[in-house]
Every structure is written in structure tokens, then in C-alpha cells.
Design an enzyme around this catalytic site. Structure first.
Site, short mmCIF file in Angstrom:
data_model
loop_
_atom_site.label_atom_id
_atom_site.label_comp_id
_atom_site.label_asym_id
_atom_site.label_seq_id
_atom_site.Cartn_x
_atom_site.Cartn_y
_atom_site.Cartn_z
N ASP A 102 0.87 -1.18 0.00
CA ASP A 102 0.00 0.00 0.00
C ASP A 102 0.91 1.23 0.00
O ASP A 102 2.15 1.10 0.00
CB ASP A 102 -0.92 0.01 1.24
CG ASP A 102 -2.24 0.76 1.01
OD1 ASP A 102 -2.17 1.98 0.72
OD2 ASP A 102 -3.30 0.15 1.10
N ASP B 23 3.59 1.86 -4.41
CA ASP B 23 2.66 2.67 -5.19
C ASP B 23 2.47 1.92 -6.50
O ASP B 23 3.44 1.71 -7.24
CB ASP B 23 3.24 4.07 -5.43
CG ASP B 23 2.24 4.99 -6.12
OD1 ASP B 23 1.50 4.52 -7.01
OD2 ASP B 23 2.21 6.19 -5.79
N VAL B 24 1.25 1.52 -6.79
CA VAL B 24 1.02 0.62 -7.93
C VAL B 24 1.39 1.25 -9.28
O VAL B 24 1.48 0.56 -10.28
CB VAL B 24 -0.43 0.10 -7.98
CG1 VAL B 24 -0.71 -0.82 -6.80
CG2 VAL B 24 -1.44 1.24 -8.04
N ASN C 184 -5.96 -4.86 -6.00
CA ASN C 184 -7.10 -4.27 -5.30
C ASN C 184 -7.02 -2.75 -5.16
O ASN C 184 -8.05 -2.08 -5.08
CB ASN C 184 -7.20 -4.92 -3.91
CG ASN C 184 -8.08 -4.13 -2.97
OD1 ASN C 184 -9.31 -4.19 -3.04
ND2 ASN C 184 -7.46 -3.35 -2.08
N TYR D 97 -13.44 7.18 -13.30
CA TYR D 97 -13.57 5.93 -12.52
C TYR D 97 -14.23 4.85 -13.36
O TYR D 97 -13.74 3.71 -13.43
CB TYR D 97 -14.38 6.20 -11.25
CG TYR D 97 -14.41 5.03 -10.29
CD1 TYR D 97 -13.30 4.70 -9.51
CD2 TYR D 97 -15.55 4.22 -10.17
CE1 TYR D 97 -13.33 3.62 -8.64
CE2 TYR D 97 -15.58 3.14 -9.30
CZ TYR D 97 -14.47 2.84 -8.54
OH TYR D 97 -14.49 1.76 -7.69
N LYS E 120 -12.41 1.31 -14.62
CA LYS E 120 -12.88 0.00 -14.19
C LYS E 120 -13.29 -0.88 -15.38
O LYS E 120 -13.20 -2.11 -15.30
CB LYS E 120 -14.01 0.15 -13.17
CG LYS E 120 -13.54 0.75 -11.84
CD LYS E 120 -12.46 -0.10 -11.17
CE LYS E 120 -12.09 0.37 -9.78
NZ LYS E 120 -11.03 -0.46 -9.16
P1 NAD Z 1 -10.31 2.02 0.35
O1 NAD Z 1 -10.17 3.44 -0.05
O2 NAD Z 1 -10.67 1.69 1.75
O3 NAD Z 1 -8.98 1.19 0.01
C1 NAD Z 1 -8.21 1.45 -1.13
C2 NAD Z 1 -6.75 1.20 -0.80
O4 NAD Z 1 -5.97 1.46 -1.98
C3 NAD Z 1 -6.24 2.15 0.31
O5 NAD Z 1 -5.57 1.42 1.30
C4 NAD Z 1 -5.32 3.08 -0.45
O6 NAD Z 1 -4.24 3.58 0.33
C5 NAD Z 1 -4.82 2.19 -1.57
N1 NAD Z 1 -4.25 2.97 -2.68
C6 NAD Z 1 -4.74 4.09 -3.23
N2 NAD Z 1 -3.88 4.55 -4.16
C7 NAD Z 1 -2.84 3.68 -4.20
C8 NAD Z 1 -1.65 3.61 -4.95
N3 NAD Z 1 -1.33 4.54 -5.87
N4 NAD Z 1 -0.79 2.58 -4.74
C9 NAD Z 1 -1.09 1.65 -3.81
N5 NAD Z 1 -2.19 1.66 -3.05
C10 NAD Z 1 -3.07 2.68 -3.25
O7 NAD Z 1 -11.41 1.40 -0.63
P2 NAD Z 1 -11.94 -0.09 -0.90
O8 NAD Z 1 -13.41 -0.02 -0.99
O9 NAD Z 1 -11.30 -1.05 0.01
O10 NAD Z 1 -11.39 -0.28 -2.40
C11 NAD Z 1 -10.72 -1.44 -2.84
C12 NAD Z 1 -11.01 -1.63 -4.33
O11 NAD Z 1 -12.40 -1.92 -4.51
C13 NAD Z 1 -10.72 -0.41 -5.19
O12 NAD Z 1 -10.12 -0.83 -6.41
C14 NAD Z 1 -12.10 0.15 -5.46
O13 NAD Z 1 -12.14 0.91 -6.65
C15 NAD Z 1 -12.92 -1.09 -5.53
N6 NAD Z 1 -14.35 -0.92 -5.31
C16 NAD Z 1 -14.83 -0.39 -4.16
C17 NAD Z 1 -16.20 -0.29 -3.96
C18 NAD Z 1 -16.80 0.24 -2.68
O14 NAD Z 1 -18.03 0.45 -2.61
N7 NAD Z 1 -16.05 0.46 -1.63
C19 NAD Z 1 -17.07 -0.72 -4.97
C20 NAD Z 1 -16.55 -1.24 -6.13
C21 NAD Z 1 -15.19 -1.35 -6.29
#
Ligand code: NAD
Length: 246
Positions: free
Chosen positions: A37, A58-59, A85, A150, A154
């Protein structure tokens, strides 16, 4: 016996939310988990608590990917699972957002997934086994208003998943995408539903009438990471309480 015994897993964005839930669940099923992360304090704390290894990644950073993958290979000699993720949410319509805003979302949500697949695939192909799980969204299944970058990012994840799965098919490496609906994490509370009446939105858009916990997505990721899904590749797996049927 755990469903991921002897498997070595890398999870991006694992410091909180869905990535954290996946890391904890995978470890409880016997995997050695490398959490990555950009939130280092949170990531270190989760890793210490569950017995995993944390690395800053950082991805978007190709060199950082190489370094993490080298570390995992020199420690274990194998990589069995990658969960791409990490992601960010961003609002804005196509005629309003700047190119910089658009590129920032694409760099993290889409290019980050490509870089991850590119970094691990050669090792998985050499070993003739592996599972890559890419976290897309219901935003990668349908259109939507006011989150143009976004949605685009996706859909790209969904497309990359299929293309990479076909390229890896005969080499024993499976690639699938997960499409979560409204999942109760920081992203949902602080960004996706910002300024909205949560109960109203959930009632309107989710046939099951509730959001999901991160664990409910992690359970699906576990299935795809494990050998239980041995004949699944190039597919979309939706976990959305019925949202996309509306
Ligand atoms: P979250 O914001 O709690 O977690 C996202 C994580 O990604 C965080 O820990 C953040 O620090 C990390 N991150 C952000 N930018 C980064 C980078 N450049 N390099 C490395 N890490 C990075 O949100 P979440 O809900 O746990 O999201 C996880 C995944 O699920 C994401 O891809 C999100 O788009 C997807 N998603 C979420 C939802 C929802 O409702 N929460 C719905 C559909 C899809």
C-alpha cells in the site's frame, strides 16, 4: 487444512478496506501474505497483527513492482496469487475533468493493474500456475454519471483481465475480475456516497437493501485465489446485492 495452504499471495491496497479483509482472510486460510500500500503506518500495523509482510508499493511505480516481486521470489521462490485491489474514486463528468485528473485515476486504477500483472505473470507462467484477481467494480459493468474517469478505469480493468487471461490460458495462469457493488469501506463512506442520503441510495440501487462488508468481497476473492476455482478464467464475478440487475 486451509484453502490457501502453501500459497504466496501479494495484495495491493491492503492497508485497509477490502484489501485488508482479503489479507486477513487469506492468512487465516494458510497463505503467506505480502501486503502492499502507500499507507505505510496502517499497512505495517495490519501486517504485524495478522502475521504478514508489509511493503510500500505505489502501484504506478514500475521499479517498486520489480523490487517487491524480487523480494517475494528471493524469499519464497514462487508467487501464486496477485490481488490487484488498490484503487481510488473520483467524481466529475467527461466535459469537466482535467486531463491530469483523468490520468491520475487511470494510472492508479488501470495502469497499476497492468504493471502488477506484467510483474508477476512471467514467474507464474514459468511455474505453470497462478491466479490473478483484479478488482474492478459494478462501474466496469455498466455506465454511470459523474465519475467518468472511474467508470473508464474499471472497464479497462475488465478488458485487461480478459486479454491477459487469454494470453495466459495455456500456461496455467488464471485471470479474473471482481465487480463489487456498494461495499462498506472508507471509499464508500467518504467519497462514493459523499453528500448523499445513504439509506435512500442503498434502498434505491441495491435490491438486497444493504451495503456489503469487505469480508463479503474477500470471500469471493478467496474462491478465485484458491484451487476451488481451477476452471475459472477470463470471467467477471459480481458481488453487488443485485445492483446490476436493475
Ligand atoms: P479504500 O479506499 O478503503 O482502500 C483502497 C486502498 O488502496 C487504500 O488502502 C489506499 O491507500 C490504496 N491505494 C490508493 N492509491 C494507491 C496507490 N497509488 N498505490 C497503492 N495503493 C493505493 O477502498 P476499498 O473499498 O477497500 O477499495 C478497494 C477496491 O475496490 C478499489 O479498487 C475500489 O475501486 C474497488 N471498489 C470499491 C467499492 C466500494 O463500494 N467500496 C465498490 C466497487 C469497487
Amino acid at each position: 487444512m486451509g484453502r490457501l495452504d502453501d500459497k504466496i499471495c501479494i495484495i495491493t491496497g491492503a492497508a485497509r478496506g477490502q484489501g485488508e479483509a482479503e489479507a486477513r482472510l487469506f492468512a487465516s486460510e494458510g497463505a503467506s501474505v505480502w501486503l502492499t500500500d502507500v499507507l505505510d503506518a496502517e499497512g505495517e500495523a495490519v501486517a504485524a497483527d495478522m502475521g504478514g509482510t508489509y511493503r510500500h508499493l505505489d502501484v504506478r511505480d514500475e521499479a517498486a513492482w520489480a523490487s517487491v516481486v524480487d523480494d517475494v521470489m528471493s524469499t519464497h521462490g514462487q508467487i501464486d496469487v496477485l490481488v490487484n485491489n488498490a484503487g481510488i474514486f473520483s467524481r466529475g463528468r467527461h466535459f469537466e475533468i482535467s486531463v491530469d485528473d483523468f490520468n491520475r485515476v487511470m494510472d492508479i486504477n488501470s495502469t497499476g493493474v497492468f504493471l502488477g500483472m506484467r510483474a508477476v505473470s512471467p514467474h507464474m507462467r514459468d511455474a505453470a500456475r497462478g491466479s490473478i484477481v483484479n478488482i474492478s467494480s459494478v462501474a466496469g459493468m455498466q455506465g454511470g454519471i459523474n465519475a467518468f474517469a472511474y467508470f473508464t478505469s474499471k472497464w479497462a480493468v475488465r478488458g485487461m483481465t480478459k486479454a491477459a487471461a487469454l494470453e495466459n490460458g495455456r500456461r496455467g495462469v488464471r485471470v479474473n475480475s471482481i465487480h463489487p457493488g456498494l461495499i462498506d469501506t472508507d471509499m464508500l463512506q467518504t467519497e462514493v456516497l459523499e453528500g448523499q442520503d445513504t439509506d435512500r441510495t442503498v434502498n434505491q440501487f441495491v435490491p438486497m437493501g444493504r451495503t456489503a462488508s469487505a469480508l463479503e468481497v474477500a470471500n469471493l476473492a478467496l474462491f478465485l485465489a484458491s484451487d476451488d476455482s481451477s476452471y475459472c478464467t477470463a470471467s467477471e464475478f459480481v458481488v453487488d446485492g443485485g445492483m446490476t440487475a436493475l
